[in-house]
Design a protein around this motif. Structure first.
Motif, PDB file in Angstrom:
ATOM      1  N   HIS A   1       0.784  -1.249   0.000  1.00  0.00           N
ATOM      2  CA  HIS A   1       0.000   0.000   0.000  1.00  0.00           C
ATOM      3  C   HIS A   1       0.815   1.298   0.000  1.00  0.00           C
TER       4      HIS A   1
ATOM      5  N   HIS B   1      -3.252  -1.760  -4.399  1.00  0.00           N
ATOM      6  CA  HIS B   1      -4.505  -1.093  -4.032  1.00  0.00           C
ATOM      7  C   HIS B   1      -4.593   0.220  -4.782  1.00  0.00           C
TER       8      HIS B   1
ATOM      9  N   HIS C   1     -11.390  -7.522  -4.941  1.00  0.00           N
ATOM     10  CA  HIS C   1     -11.610  -6.673  -3.776  1.00  0.00           C
ATOM     11  C   HIS C   1     -12.469  -5.464  -4.178  1.00  0.00           C
TER      12      HIS C   1
ATOM     13  N   GLU D   1     -12.850  -9.663   0.763  1.00  0.00           N
ATOM     14  CA  GLU D   1     -13.659  -8.432   0.795  1.00  0.00           C
ATOM     15  C   GLU D   1     -14.126  -8.099  -0.615  1.00  0.00           C
TER      16      GLU D   1
ATOM     17  N   GLU E   1     -18.847  -3.475   2.450  1.00  0.00           N
ATOM     18  CA  GLU E   1     -18.009  -2.559   3.247  1.00  0.00           C
ATOM     19  C   GLU E   1     -18.421  -1.107   2.989  1.00  0.00           C
TER      20      GLU E   1
ATOM     21  N   TYR F   1     -18.173  -1.270   9.582  1.00  0.00           N
ATOM     22  CA  TYR F   1     -17.244  -1.603   8.502  1.00  0.00           C
ATOM     23  C   TYR F   1     -18.030  -2.441   7.483  1.00  0.00           C
TER      24      TYR F   1
HETATM   25  O1  FUB Z   1      -6.438  -2.180   2.324  1.00  0.00           O
HETATM   26  C1  FUB Z   1      -6.832  -0.873   2.682  1.00  0.00           C
HETATM   27  C2  FUB Z   1      -8.290  -0.865   3.030  1.00  0.00           C
HETATM   28  O2  FUB Z   1      -8.478  -1.720   4.159  1.00  0.00           O
HETATM   29  C3  FUB Z   1      -9.221  -1.413   1.988  1.00  0.00           C
HETATM   30  O3  FUB Z   1      -9.690  -0.485   1.076  1.00  0.00           O
HETATM   31  C4  FUB Z   1     -10.309  -1.966   2.808  1.00  0.00           C
HETATM   32  O4  FUB Z   1     -11.133  -2.874   2.117  1.00  0.00           O
HETATM   33  C5  FUB Z   1      -9.561  -2.618   3.943  1.00  0.00           C
HETATM   34  O5  FUB Z   1      -9.071  -3.859   3.552  1.00  0.00           O
END
Ligand code: FUB
Ligand code: ZN
Length: 637
Positions: A141, A192, A256, A308, A324, A372
């Motif tokens: 990230h 991400h 995701h 997720e 979420e 969440y």
């Molecule tokens: O990974 C960063 C954030 O935390 C994601 O966007 C959410 O889904 C959670 O996993």
């Protein structure tokens, strides 16, 4: 400065709609005002406290105070602080607040102190881990955090002016990223998505094309063969990261859910800012996949806990829904850009559904507790929390609601578009010249009477483009008491164009009968069930209103009418729906989950009073069961 919402499409050559800055639109109604005030006055300060208490801000301080303290928490914790700063900046843009400004500045100092001499900022990949920078973009990230820093910096600059220190920090980091990644430098892409939309926004803010090019580079770096995302230990399969195909070849939303919505948002930014019809086409296909086949009635996205993630078409379980909060919010960002490009009201409908339901349920009425995961059915035992180890959702819902005034109106040519109805007002410059100012009076979403009072208007004709929601049959419009337009087609914008003069009154009536909804036959969990809706709100039944009844035994008759009553004293003021329902009692001695088919006919029915409340408000009266989709019976046969 003062260009308002982070989604500033004002300079976008391929956008039909132009934004109206946050500071030019006012929300002053009974629905949004209390919950936005609760967030501003209680939620944001509490979130700053949680960031302090959990070491998220100390993580930055350790880089400048020589303490050598260890990093605390998850690798992406910086992003929570950035999103919170973004929310605080939107709040400050709307209304100055000494304490909030001071807290914000203190956190910005900590971040500025953590910036390395080459512009890099990440509180985990520093000191003892400096040498690990960019070593695992798949799972770590780094560019995701950078993206949130950039968005926060832009929001802060728009709120406070060109001297924003946070913006300067963010831009230096963006320059570092642009100098590091690219076809002629280091190839890479983050697991991400987020950097893509942030860089596009930085292009809008600065006009410097290199940021947009970098954003498009990251979009196109996804889905290569071989992948630019190394399959490090602990990584998911490629589809989880939307890395299974080049983005313009993707047609089904997978993996995701938050990542997928952010990716499509970034693709739409590319389509809005440069000539990329291929990006728009792919994002449109993905939108249909997400919103026409994989979306909950609440606007929730992502049905699976595992990863997720999005599930298959129509795979929409209620109790185990993931949905979420961040995914519903990502859906808003995405749909907003679709709306800006096309002016198609179906995208506004999707935004409204999430705003009033699956995103709003993410925050408690007092602004300090968060979901969440947003299930559509609960046996009880599930409640909102102050905070999470993985605290992506609380600051995300805060930044969305704090930027809400920027979503209500747009302009194009000689038109003012009214997307969402909230009491307050707007003053907007029109692209063809002149300024229009209106005051809005309404009690929306509790009723559909909306009065637009013209305060100021150019001498030339102006079109007021009023959204007729897809759920609304029989909308009517009058101007100064006289019928103006017969055809108000659900799911379109109704144009009322004329020379407006101050004192003119346009009245729009959006009838809001209770709607009984059913599901596509492939949503297996909802067969034989119905859900209740009124206006933009989805309803649910909750244990607190049915103390002596097992909610899982309650059914509604398809033919019965429901009473509609506003209760100012309940849940901050809500319109409740009530009816006499049926309690299904199985045949005696048949507790086994499996019965012979004919024994269903022997079920007894007891009458029970049913009270339904808006879904967003559930879980504010202690822990208890909740159901959106209720069994439907037809007593008439
Ligand atoms: O990974 C960063 C954030 O935390 C994601 O966007 C959410 O889904 C959670 O996993
Ligand atoms: Zn989240």
């Amino acid at each position: 400065m003062d260009r308002g919402i982070v989604v500033d499409t004002g300079s976008s050559p391929h956008s039909l709609l132009h934004p109206v800055p946050i500071s030019s639109a006012r929300i002053d109604d009974e629905f949004w005002r209390p919950r936005r005030r609760a967030l501003r006055e209680a939620g944001l300060p509490r979130q700053f406290e949680m960031c302090e208490a959990t070491g998220r801000i100390d993580n930055f301080r350790r880089l400048s105070n020589g303490s050598n303290d260890p990093f605390q928490g998850r690798v992406y914790n910086d992003s929570d602080v950035y999103k919170l700063l973004e929310a605080a900046s939107h709040a400050l843009a709307e209304q100055h607040n000494q304490d909030l400004a001071a807290t914000t500045n203190g956190v910005i100092d900590a971040i500025a102190g953590a910036q390395r001499s080459d512009g890099y900022v990440h509180s985990y990949f520093a000191l003892e881990r400096e040498h690990e920078r960019y070593s695992d973009l798949t799972t770590q990230h780094e560019l995701y955090c950078a993206g949130h820093l950039i968005q926060a910096g832009i929001a802060h600059r728009r709120a406070t002016g060109s001297g924003s220190r946070l913006f300067d920090v963010a831009r230096r980091f963006a320059d570092h990223i642009c100098g590091t990644f690219g076809p002629d430098a280091r190839e890479g892409v983050d697991g991400h998505e987020e950097i893509e939309l942030a860089l596009a926004e930085l292009y809008r803010e600065t006009g410097d094309r290199k940021y947009l090019d970098q954003s498009i580079y990251f979009l196109e770096a996804r889905g290569r063969q071989p992948s630019l995302m190394p399959a490090v230990p602990g990584a998911y399969e490629r589809a989880y990261y939307q890395d299974h195909l080049p983005v313009t070849e993707q047609t089904e939303v997978v993996g995701h859910a938050v990542r997928a919505t952010y990716l499509a948002t970034g693709m739409m930014d590319a389509a809005l800012e440069s000539h990329r019809p291929d990006m728009a086409r792919a994002a449109t296909k993905l939108w249909e996949s997400a919103f026409e086949r994989k979306s909950y009635v609440t606007g929730g996205l992502g049905s699976r806990y595992e990863g997720e993630s999005f599930g298959d078409d129509y795979e929409l379980p209620n109790e185990s829904a993931y949905a979420e909060t961040c995914a519903a919010i990502g859906g808003v960002f995405w749909s907003w850009r679709m709306l800006c490009r096309t002016g198609d009201a179906k995208y506004a409908d999707a935004i409204e559904t999430a705003l009033y339901n699956g995103a709003l349920s993410g925050v408690s009425l007092d602004g300090t507790k968060y979901f969440y995961v947003n299930p559509l059915s609960s046996r009880g035992g599930y409640e909102r929390a102050d905070w999470f180890d993985c605290a992506c959702c609380p600051p995300n819902i805060a930044r969305l609601l704090m930027s809400l005034p920027g979503y209500l109106y747009s302009t194009s040519e000689d038109s003012l578009w009214v997307h969402f109805y909230a009491a307050g007002g707007v003053r907007a410059s029109l692209p063809y010249g002149g300024t229009i100012e209106i005051e809005v009076e309404t009690n929306y979403p509790w009723d559909g009477d909306i009065r637009l009072n013209i305060v100021d208007a150019p001498a030339s004709p102006v079109a007021l483009r009023l959204r007729i929601p897809g759920w609304c049959e029989g909308a009517t419009v009058t101007v100064n008491g006289r019928g103006a337009q017969p055809d108000a087609v659900p799911g379109t914008y109704l144009d009322v164009k004329r020379r407006w003069t101050p004192g003119d009154v346009l009245s729009l009536c959006l009838p809001m009968p209770v709607r009984k909804l059913s599901s596509h036959q492939r949503v297996t969990t909802n067969q034989g069930r119905l859900a209740l809706a009124r206006g933009p709100l989805i309803y649910c039944i909750e244990a607190a209103d049915h103390p002596d009844v097992d909610l899982f035994e309650v059914a509604l008759d398809r033919g019965d009418d429901l009473d509609v009553k506003h209760n100012r004293d309940l849940l901050g003021g809500v319109t409740v729906l009530s009816a006499t329902g049926d309690r299904l009692v199985g045949p005696a001695g048949q507790g086994n989950p499996i019965r012979t088919a004919h024994s269903d006919q022997n079920d007894q029915l007891d009458k029970v009073p049913i009270t339904a409340i808006p879904y967003y408000a559930w879980g504010n009266r202690g822990i208890g069961a909740m159901q959106v989709w209720m069994p439907a019976i037809s007593e008439a046969g």
